[in-house]
Design a protein around this motif. Sequence first.
Motif, PDB file in Angstrom:
ATOM      1  N   ASP A   1       0.834  -1.205   0.000  1.00 21.10           N
ATOM      2  CA  ASP A   1       0.000   0.000   0.000  1.00 21.10           C
ATOM      3  C   ASP A   1       0.869   1.256   0.000  1.00 21.10           C
ATOM      4  O   ASP A   1       2.019   1.218   0.456  1.00 21.10           O
ATOM      5  CB  ASP A   1      -0.870  -0.018   1.266  1.00 21.10           C
ATOM      6  CG  ASP A   1      -2.172   0.731   1.076  1.00 21.10           C
ATOM      7  OD1 ASP A   1      -2.312   1.437   0.069  1.00 21.10           O
ATOM      8  OD2 ASP A   1      -3.050   0.593   1.951  1.00 21.10           O
ATOM      9  N   ASP A   2       0.327   2.355  -0.473  1.00 22.64           N
ATOM     10  CA  ASP A   2       1.006   3.661  -0.448  1.00 22.64           C
ATOM     11  C   ASP A   2       2.413   3.555  -1.020  1.00 22.64           C
ATOM     12  O   ASP A   2       3.344   4.198  -0.526  1.00 22.64           O
ATOM     13  CB  ASP A   2       1.107   4.219   0.984  1.00 22.64           C
ATOM     14  CG  ASP A   2      -0.251   4.297   1.669  1.00 22.64           C
ATOM     15  OD1 ASP A   2      -1.259   4.271   0.950  1.00 22.64           O
ATOM     16  OD2 ASP A   2      -0.291   4.376   2.908  1.00 22.64           O
TER      17      ASP A   2
ATOM     18  N   ASP B   1       0.873   5.308  -4.610  1.00 26.04           N
ATOM     19  CA  ASP B   1       0.233   6.254  -3.691  1.00 26.04           C
ATOM     20  C   ASP B   1      -0.443   7.407  -4.425  1.00 26.04           C
ATOM     21  O   ASP B   1       0.032   7.896  -5.446  1.00 26.04           O
ATOM     22  CB  ASP B   1       1.255   6.815  -2.699  1.00 26.04           C
ATOM     23  CG  ASP B   1       0.564   7.558  -1.585  1.00 26.04           C
ATOM     24  OD1 ASP B   1      -0.145   6.893  -0.807  1.00 26.04           O
ATOM     25  OD2 ASP B   1       0.689   8.798  -1.524  1.00 26.04           O
TER      26      ASP B   1
ATOM     27  N   GLU C   1      -3.916   4.627  -7.011  1.00 30.13           N
ATOM     28  CA  GLU C   1      -4.909   5.155  -6.066  1.00 30.13           C
ATOM     29  C   GLU C   1      -5.281   6.576  -6.471  1.00 30.13           C
ATOM     30  O   GLU C   1      -4.492   7.269  -7.109  1.00 30.13           O
ATOM     31  CB  GLU C   1      -4.310   5.253  -4.660  1.00 30.13           C
ATOM     32  CG  GLU C   1      -3.893   3.950  -4.031  1.00 30.13           C
ATOM     33  CD  GLU C   1      -3.316   4.178  -2.633  1.00 30.13           C
ATOM     34  OE1 GLU C   1      -2.830   5.303  -2.353  1.00 30.13           O
ATOM     35  OE2 GLU C   1      -3.367   3.243  -1.827  1.00 30.13           O
TER      36      GLU C   1
HETATM   37 CA    CA Z   1      -3.077   3.701  -0.015  1.00 33.45          CA
END
Ligand code: CA
Length: 597
Positions: A498-499, A521, A555
């Motif tokens: 994630d990110d 991200d 994202e």
């Molecule tokens: Ca994220």
Amino acid sequence: MRVAEVRRNRPAPSKETVRAALRPVVIEPVSTDLPPETWVQFSRIRQAFLDALPIAAAIISERDGRAAIDECNDRFVALDTYRPTNRPLSITGAAPVAEHLALFFDRYRAASGLPDNMLFEWRDGDDVSGRHFNVTIAPLKPIDGQPPRCLLTLVDRTTEIENARSLRAELLHDSLTGLPNRSAFAEAVDEVVATVDSAVHHAVLLVDLSRFSRINESLGGVAGDEVIITVARRLISTLRAGDLLARVGGDEFGILLRLANGHEDAAAAARRIQSVLSAPFRLARFEVGLECAIGCALIGDESGSGEELVRNAQFALKRAKTTGRVEVHHSGEAACARYKLDLETELRRAIDVGDLRLAYQPIIDLATNRISGFEALSRWAHPTRGNIDPGEFIPVAEEAGLIVPLGRWALDTALSTLARWDALAGGPVPLTMSVNVSAIQLARDDVPGVIAAALATHGIDGARLTIELTESAIVQDPERTTRALQALKGLNVRVAMDDFGTGYSSLSYLRKLPIDNLKIDRSFVSGMLQDRDKVAIVRAVLSLADALGKTTTAEGVETIELSQTLAALGCSHGQGYYYAAPLEADAALAYWQAKLG
Ligand code: CA
Ligand code: C2E
Ligand code: CA
């Protein structure tokens, strides 16, 4: 030898001398019908009575407007403060006692019956070397024609008080460095706050030794002690007149700084401290370097108590540990900490009573433009505060250890939603479910075990679950993370980073670990079309993912242009408001069904 001992060891005047001087006054009846021999008898009985008492005692009467000793016991004589000066004997060297006696006799004369006992504390000598007594003056029944009388008793409490004082001294000092400890430091700060004078300012500096526990662990407690003592010495060398150094914790020192030239003095002191601590420490065969974090609270017009100021400096210190700079406390911080504490209590409750919900945001396969799955995102509708952002309560949950129950709840709820969708659709829907797992949860909980159990409970195939982890999980504990990820592989569960791009990822881990997807991200994606640097980063991530055989999810896709550009660049998935915001479970299912049609 201490002053008190000198005093106590001085030869007392011989008892005979004193008693001889005291005696004669007593036995002379002032006016009575009794023959003198009876008075002598009385006097002997009284003497025997006084001698039997375990404390210093004397019968005192008022003669010619002064307190005079009629009879006294050996213990009273031994006090050596009461010395005969003239006749009738007056009490000298004990002004407070004499004053109390005078007051007592005034009351005696004014009272219709006997006055009450008078109790007071008396210190004979100075605070350090003197003796302490609890004194009682009790009235004695008057004898016809005799002046008012009382029984004066003194209980010596010196030892008790000295013990209490040395105990306190011990309680206020750190035994290793001999420096004042945290309580003493807070008291000293209290004192400064109480006498704060606008011309002179003060500051509280806290110095925390980073990595000190590593020295203790690797080289042992003795080496650790040596370092602490050396640090204390070096810190002392930075002090100016009027400053105070204390050891306020295992590896934490406090300095109460006098700021003669305003706030610049605090900054200068911090620089001096950093400079003396930067020189390496020599320990037997080793040379170790220490770094320190410094937090500061200024004592000004609206300072709270000493403890509060030390706490404020601690807030700043906590920040300093992450920023690496000297941090100064700001007045809003305490309120913020209290708010967090409130939030923690309420979050604990929310998890227990089921006030948390999950929202589901679709993840789009950019090649087919179909929904491939949903990301489950926690939502907290607080009864009075309204919706609280996960960006706010997730860090609180992590700090308070609540992330473990919260994370388990999220996994279980997300899988139960997926199972319900399957049931509604009459068979497994072709959707994956992504659930966020915090690095802290991964470190504290048996995540693979919890996941295996949840998959079994809801009858979901592991391949339909994706775990979203941030890079911090790898940085914090690479071995544990590796083991957990391998266990997840065994369950066929997919893992997304994630990110991606915001943290610190070592390429070697990225290659070694069973990670399936990189989530680029939002900060690189949004505004990407207007920013060449962002495009360059996104391109780099995409080619890295390609080289490592991983899929990618962008994202924060908010526009059709972004969606198209990302697809053109080879990004496999997209997620963002352009497709849909996070939705309630039912709305999410309806959204998927609508897209099918
Ligand atoms: Ca994220
Ligand atoms: P995240 O995992 O990066 O989740 C994506 C966040 O971006 C979500 O915020 C989502 O609502 C938001 N978002 C999605 N599309 C867009 C868009 O097009 N534009 C913008 N500006 N934002 C978009 P949210 O729900 O506030 O969650 C914030 C963070 O909280 C999440 O970031 C995640 O790190 C954490 N979080 C949320 N729920 C959980 C949970 O159950 N467990 C754990 N450990 N963390 C969670
Ligand atoms: Ca996420």
